[in-house]
Motif scaffolding. Structure first.
Motif, PDB file in Angstrom:
ATOM      1  N   UNK A   1      56.848   6.452  20.731  1.00  0.00           N
ATOM      2  CA  UNK A   1      56.596   5.559  21.860  1.00  0.00           C
ATOM      3  C   UNK A   1      57.843   4.684  22.060  1.00  0.00           C
ATOM      4  N   UNK A   2      58.470   4.813  23.209  1.00  0.00           N
ATOM      5  CA  UNK A   2      59.706   4.080  23.469  1.00  0.00           C
ATOM      6  C   UNK A   2      59.541   3.117  24.630  1.00  0.00           C
ATOM      7  N   UNK A   3      58.332   2.599  24.780  1.00  0.00           N
ATOM      8  CA  UNK A   3      58.049   1.756  25.936  1.00  0.00           C
ATOM      9  C   UNK A   3      57.630   0.343  25.531  1.00  0.00           C
ATOM     10  N   UNK A   4      57.866  -0.563  26.491  1.00  0.00           N
ATOM     11  CA  UNK A   4      57.301  -1.891  26.437  1.00  0.00           C
ATOM     12  C   UNK A   4      56.282  -1.967  27.577  1.00  0.00           C
ATOM     13  N   UNK A   5      55.041  -2.259  27.234  1.00  0.00           N
ATOM     14  CA  UNK A   5      53.964  -2.256  28.217  1.00  0.00           C
ATOM     15  C   UNK A   5      53.556  -3.683  28.539  1.00  0.00           C
ATOM     16  N   UNK A   6      53.537  -4.002  29.822  1.00  0.00           N
ATOM     17  CA  UNK A   6      53.142  -5.337  30.250  1.00  0.00           C
ATOM     18  C   UNK A   6      51.899  -5.268  31.130  1.00  0.00           C
ATOM     19  N   UNK A  25      54.673  -3.549  22.322  1.00  0.00           N
ATOM     20  CA  UNK A  25      55.638  -2.492  21.993  1.00  0.00           C
ATOM     21  C   UNK A  25      55.313  -1.927  20.617  1.00  0.00           C
ATOM     22  N   UNK A  26      55.527  -0.607  20.460  1.00  0.00           N
ATOM     23  CA  UNK A  26      55.243   0.058  19.188  1.00  0.00           C
ATOM     24  C   UNK A  26      56.476   0.793  18.688  1.00  0.00           C
ATOM     25  N   UNK A  27      57.639   0.195  18.941  1.00  0.00           N
ATOM     26  CA  UNK A  27      58.895   0.797  18.491  1.00  0.00           C
ATOM     27  C   UNK A  27      59.365   0.211  17.169  1.00  0.00           C
ATOM     28  N   UNK A  28      58.589  -0.731  16.621  1.00  0.00           N
ATOM     29  CA  UNK A  28      59.009  -1.382  15.381  1.00  0.00           C
ATOM     30  C   UNK A  28      60.108  -2.412  15.590  1.00  0.00           C
ATOM     31  N   UNK A  29      60.327  -2.787  16.848  1.00  0.00           N
ATOM     32  CA  UNK A  29      61.335  -3.813  17.129  1.00  0.00           C
ATOM     33  C   UNK A  29      60.864  -5.167  16.609  1.00  0.00           C
ATOM     34  N   UNK A  30      61.813  -5.940  16.030  1.00  0.00           N
ATOM     35  CA  UNK A  30      61.432  -7.205  15.438  1.00  0.00           C
ATOM     36  C   UNK A  30      61.820  -8.403  16.298  1.00  0.00           C
ATOM     37  N   UNK A  31      62.483  -8.165  17.391  1.00  0.00           N
ATOM     38  CA  UNK A  31      62.839  -9.242  18.310  1.00  0.00           C
ATOM     39  C   UNK A  31      62.184  -8.967  19.659  1.00  0.00           C
ATOM     40  N   UNK A  32      61.557  -9.986  20.230  1.00  0.00           N
ATOM     41  CA  UNK A  32      60.911  -9.832  21.536  1.00  0.00           C
ATOM     42  C   UNK A  32      61.266 -11.035  22.401  1.00  0.00           C
ATOM     43  N   UNK A  33      61.320 -10.784  23.698  1.00  0.00           N
ATOM     44  CA  UNK A  33      61.879 -11.769  24.628  1.00  0.00           C
ATOM     45  C   UNK A  33      60.994 -11.894  25.870  1.00  0.00           C
TER      46      UNK A  33
END
Lengths: 116, 111
Positions: A1-6, A25-33
């Motif tokens: 999954x490479x998406x950010x869902x709003x 998001x389900x990319x395991x990213x640790x920073x969100x803005x």
């Protein structure tokens, strides 16, 4: 999954309402803005979360209240907004706080907010 | 304060024409990104350039990072209506958490 869902994609609210914008998001990213974008202008940074903690608040009025319940979710709570707050609100994520510049940011499609 | 200036602000061209968009600054950036944004959608990352003088190609799009890492350009060959959108350059500034966006170039490719 490479998406950010709003969600929602569109929102109309009165100046006395309380509403929330959601980002996932389900990319395991640790920073969100959270970014705000007015018509025909570039995005403007509002808040930065790193490892679920608020790292940066770009002097945003308190009628905007961010929340990060877990590493995949980011909310923006809205209360007593003004018509001039009408804009496209964008959520983004990056691997880490310091790597966004090298690896890029993934943006969601945004929530079009209208305050009446 | 680090700023990025894009030019032109608006470009309307015929399908099949070539174009170049410029992104300039007086500051050095550790990296620079190009995004394309369609109406009502979020920006989509096209490319990240990191090394001074770097050239990257993405089909008909060619991106270049200046030798001094202060400027960048986006060249589109044989533009198509699907290329229509807002093109944003963004640089990772002194505070690497913060993307500094250019003012954007609005491109319209007419069939």
């Amino acid at each position: 999954d490479t998406e950010v869902t709003q969600t929602p994609k569109h929102l109309v609210m009165g100046m006395t309402n309380k509403k929330s914008l959601k980002c996932e998001q389900h990319m395991g990213h640790r920073a969100m803005y959270w970014y705000k974008q007015k018509a025909k202008k570039p995005p403007e940074l509002m808040f930065v979360y790193s490892y679920e903690k608020l790292s940066i608040n770009e002097s945003v009025p308190s009628r905007f209240s961010p929340e990060c319940p877990n590493s995949s979710l980011l909310n923006l709570h809205l209360h007593a907004l003004q018509p001039e707050d009408s804009a496209l609100y964008l959520c983004a994520s990056s691997q880490d706080l310091g790597t966004g510049g090298a690896s890029g940011y993934t943006f969601g499609s945004g929530t079009r907010l209208t305050v009446v | 304060t680090q700023l990025l200036e894009q030019s032109p602000q608006f470009l309307s061209i015929q399908e099949g024409e070539n174009l170049t968009v410029y992104c300039n600054s007086s500051s050095v950036f550790s990296s620079l990104q190009w995004y394309r944004q369609e109406p009502g959608e979020g920006p989509v990352l096209l490319v990240t350039v990191v090394t001074g003088g770097e050239v990257k190609k993405l089909k008909r799009l060619t991106f270049q990072f200046g030798d001094a890492r202060k400027d960048s350009s986006l060249h589109i060959t044989a533009a198509q209506p699907g290329d229509t959108g807002l093109y944003l350059c963004a640089g990772a500034g002194d505070s690497s958490y913060k993307l500094i966006f250019g003012s954007g170039t609005r491109l319209l490719v007419r069939p």
